[in-house]
Design a protein around this motif. Sequence first.
Motif, PDB file in Angstrom:
ATOM      1  N   ALA A 103      12.966  -5.467   7.864  1.00 32.36           N
ATOM      2  CA  ALA A 103      12.785  -5.901   8.637  1.00 32.36           C
ATOM      3  C   ALA A 103      11.867  -7.119   8.650  1.00 32.36           C
ATOM      4  O   ALA A 103      11.712  -7.467   7.463  1.00 32.36           O
ATOM      5  CB  ALA A 103      11.601  -4.647   8.978  1.00 32.36           C
ATOM      6  N   SER A 104      11.252  -7.640   9.170  1.00 27.29           N
ATOM      7  CA  SER A 104      10.664  -9.255   9.586  1.00 27.29           C
ATOM      8  C   SER A 104       8.835  -8.629  10.404  1.00 27.29           C
ATOM      9  O   SER A 104       8.889  -7.471  11.524  1.00 27.29           O
ATOM     10  CB  SER A 104      11.023 -10.313  10.264  1.00 27.29           C
ATOM     11  N   GLN A 105       8.348  -9.193   9.708  1.00 31.53           N
ATOM     12  CA  GLN A 105       6.476  -9.019  10.553  1.00 31.53           C
ATOM     13  C   GLN A 105       6.750  -9.839  11.069  1.00 31.53           C
ATOM     14  O   GLN A 105       6.026  -9.714  12.326  1.00 31.53           O
ATOM     15  CB  GLN A 105       6.079  -9.549   9.252  1.00 31.53           C
ATOM     16  N   ARG A 106       6.894 -11.586  11.411  1.00 31.60           N
ATOM     17  CA  ARG A 106       6.077 -12.571  12.402  1.00 31.60           C
ATOM     18  C   ARG A 106       7.444 -12.439  13.346  1.00 31.60           C
ATOM     19  O   ARG A 106       7.571 -12.854  14.701  1.00 31.60           O
ATOM     20  CB  ARG A 106       7.065 -13.841  11.636  1.00 31.60           C
ATOM     21  N   GLU A 107       8.805 -11.695  13.655  1.00 39.11           N
ATOM     22  CA  GLU A 107       9.490 -11.558  15.075  1.00 39.11           C
ATOM     23  C   GLU A 107      10.314 -10.437  14.802  1.00 39.11           C
ATOM     24  O   GLU A 107      10.759  -9.429  13.712  1.00 39.11           O
ATOM     25  CB  GLU A 107      10.570 -12.814  14.886  1.00 39.11           C
TER      26      GLU A 107
END
Length: 280
Positions: free
Chosen positions: A245-249
């Motif tokens: 998982a990504s923090q930004r999107e």
Amino acid sequence: MLIAPLGSGSAGNSYFFESDDTRILIDAGFGPRETEKRLNALERSLEDVRAVLITHEHYDHIRGAAAIARKFAIPIYLSAGTLGASRLERSKLPVVVFENNTSFRIGELLIHARKTVHDAADPSCFVVEAIDGTRAGLASDLGCVDEPVLRHLSNCDALLFESNHDLDMLRMGTYPWGLKRRIMSRYGHLSNDDSMAALLKMIGAESKSICLIHLSEKNNHESIVRAMADAVVATTGAQLDLLIASQREPMPMIEVARRFRPPRTSSRPRIPAPAQMSLF
């Protein structure tokens, strides 16, 4: 079942689950505008969300819950300990309290809550179960994985699971020693090594998707986590999708179906509803 991490990390956490006509969020670490923006990127909206479940009261998991509940009239589900430790205005919000280590329904979804080990009042992890038996687990902010949590999350079709930090990066990093000690403690966050050891025990024949979540931006790196997770999956021989998982999107939707469907029954067992404390 459809799942999408909207964002995961110390700046905010939120995860979308959908099955049949029921849509929920687990954690609300972003405000209404940012949450709606990320859902819109997936062709979804907060207007269709049935409930927001909270794992624990820390800011990056609960920050947007009150504003989302007020603006969209969405009930907040959380444990009694989490509610007591939060700053939620209970008399002004739709709050539903559940007990850890129990199960309850939200629409077509059966939610299984299990108490976890973390430096929070009454933290929870969840297994979300659809009508067809598909099971998706989510566990974040784990100081350690005790045996009840290990059993609770084993053999899910999809699992969203913390892999927070690389021990060497954390030890050599710029964090104050007190914070480092807290993160590495039994009540802190899972290191990559501890996360992989737990995954090795939890991956089973049903496993279809594994998504690693809550990676530290300063004390971890996707390439490290992916290499370690690839090795674990290869050891088990499982055929599954490995995601980070990504923090930004938001991530694209993860479609999960039960590998081994349980036999049909005439009716589902009755599960008592958790207590609704207050509404607008």
